[in-house]
Design an enzyme around this catalytic site. Sequence first.
Site, PDB file in Angstrom:
ATOM      1  N   GLU A  19       6.124   5.009   6.197  1.00  0.00           N
ATOM      2  CA  GLU A  19       5.220   4.968   5.648  1.00  0.00           C
ATOM      3  C   GLU A  19       4.176   4.971   6.881  1.00  0.00           C
ATOM      4  OE1 GLU A  19       4.371   0.207   5.884  1.00  0.00           O
ATOM      5  OE2 GLU A  19       6.458   0.166   4.508  1.00  0.00           O
ATOM      6  N   GLU A  68       0.353   2.512  -3.191  1.00  0.00           N
ATOM      7  CA  GLU A  68       0.691   1.307  -3.077  1.00  0.00           C
ATOM      8  C   GLU A  68      -0.588  -0.002  -3.011  1.00  0.00           C
ATOM      9  OE1 GLU A  68       3.724  -0.716  -1.283  1.00  0.00           O
ATOM     10  OE2 GLU A  68       3.428  -3.040  -1.671  1.00  0.00           O
TER      11      GLU A  68
HETATM   12  O1  KIV Z   1      10.554  -1.314   0.788  1.00  0.00           O
HETATM   13  C1  KIV Z   1       9.599  -1.029  -0.192  1.00  0.00           C
HETATM   14  O2  KIV Z   1      10.806  -1.698  -1.492  1.00  0.00           O
HETATM   15  C2  KIV Z   1       9.119  -0.014  -0.856  1.00  0.00           C
HETATM   16  C3  KIV Z   1       8.782  -0.130  -2.102  1.00  0.00           C
HETATM   17  C4  KIV Z   1       7.614  -1.433  -2.524  1.00  0.00           C
HETATM   18  C5  KIV Z   1       7.810   1.141  -2.474  1.00  0.00           C
HETATM   19  O3  KIV Z   1       8.623   0.563  -0.285  1.00  0.00           O
END
Ligand code: KIV
Length: 278
Positions: free
Chosen positions: A118, A189
Amino acid sequence: MAGDKVRVPDLARMKARKRKIAMLTAYDYPFARIFDQAGIDVILVGDSLGMTVQGRDSTLPVTLDEMIYHLRMVTRACTRALVIGDMPFLTYQVSAEDALRNAGRLIKEGGAEAVKLEGGIAVAETVRRLVSVDIPVMGHIGLTPQSVHRMGGYRVQGRTEGRAAGCRERLLEDAAALEAAGAFAIVLEGMPAELGHEITERCGVPTIGIGAGPECDGQVLVMHDLLGLTQNHRPRFVKAYAALAENAAAAAAAYAREVREGVFPAPEHCYPRKELSS
Ligand code: KIV
């Protein structure tokens, strides 16, 4: 591309051909096998497992060892889908070298074919380092669940005017920084559909949306949301394609009733006595 193994470079080809990418999370062997056989292109072992599988209220406590444990089950099940392992909180923020060791474990021990982390500009150098040793990296910007405390909850990003104008610019810069650092795809997201569209148009690498509108190059959903296994709040972007929680509850209730009434097991569920041969 239907029956062929999906590999990292295929995602760029899919963007070029405007063939949408279908991505889904999975955390164990049986579901990963079902999704792989159903033709899902990319399976993400997401750190969302902290919430969906472990019942925690955020993804923050998930450990690298837990990710490896789940990755092994998923990679064992998949023959076609590209399998990506999520890097949990604090496994890539401390230093690029630390990130390299941890991403390497997801690949060596978990069998992941790529990793996801991220952040945008702040992690660009780390992405560059991983890519320099051929670890494919998927970025993730917008509503980044590991930033839950900074965001003050799971909030859609870049929505209202004013402060959001800066937020919009920042997200465009984040996407550009990830692409320049060598990320092969970027999850978008929790942002307005227009912004998802704009980033997708400007970005040379595929975007995978979750609550970022229909114009992204692909979509991702958490499997528990897709299957109707989530019993708490369902965000606006979620579409449940099944109602497994209700089905499972009905099955368990019917079983308990039949056990209590002596209906199960019936004769057809019992082993007959073996005839003794003379
Ligand atoms: O951890 C996860 O499942 C994610 C998705 C929502 C993209 O990062």
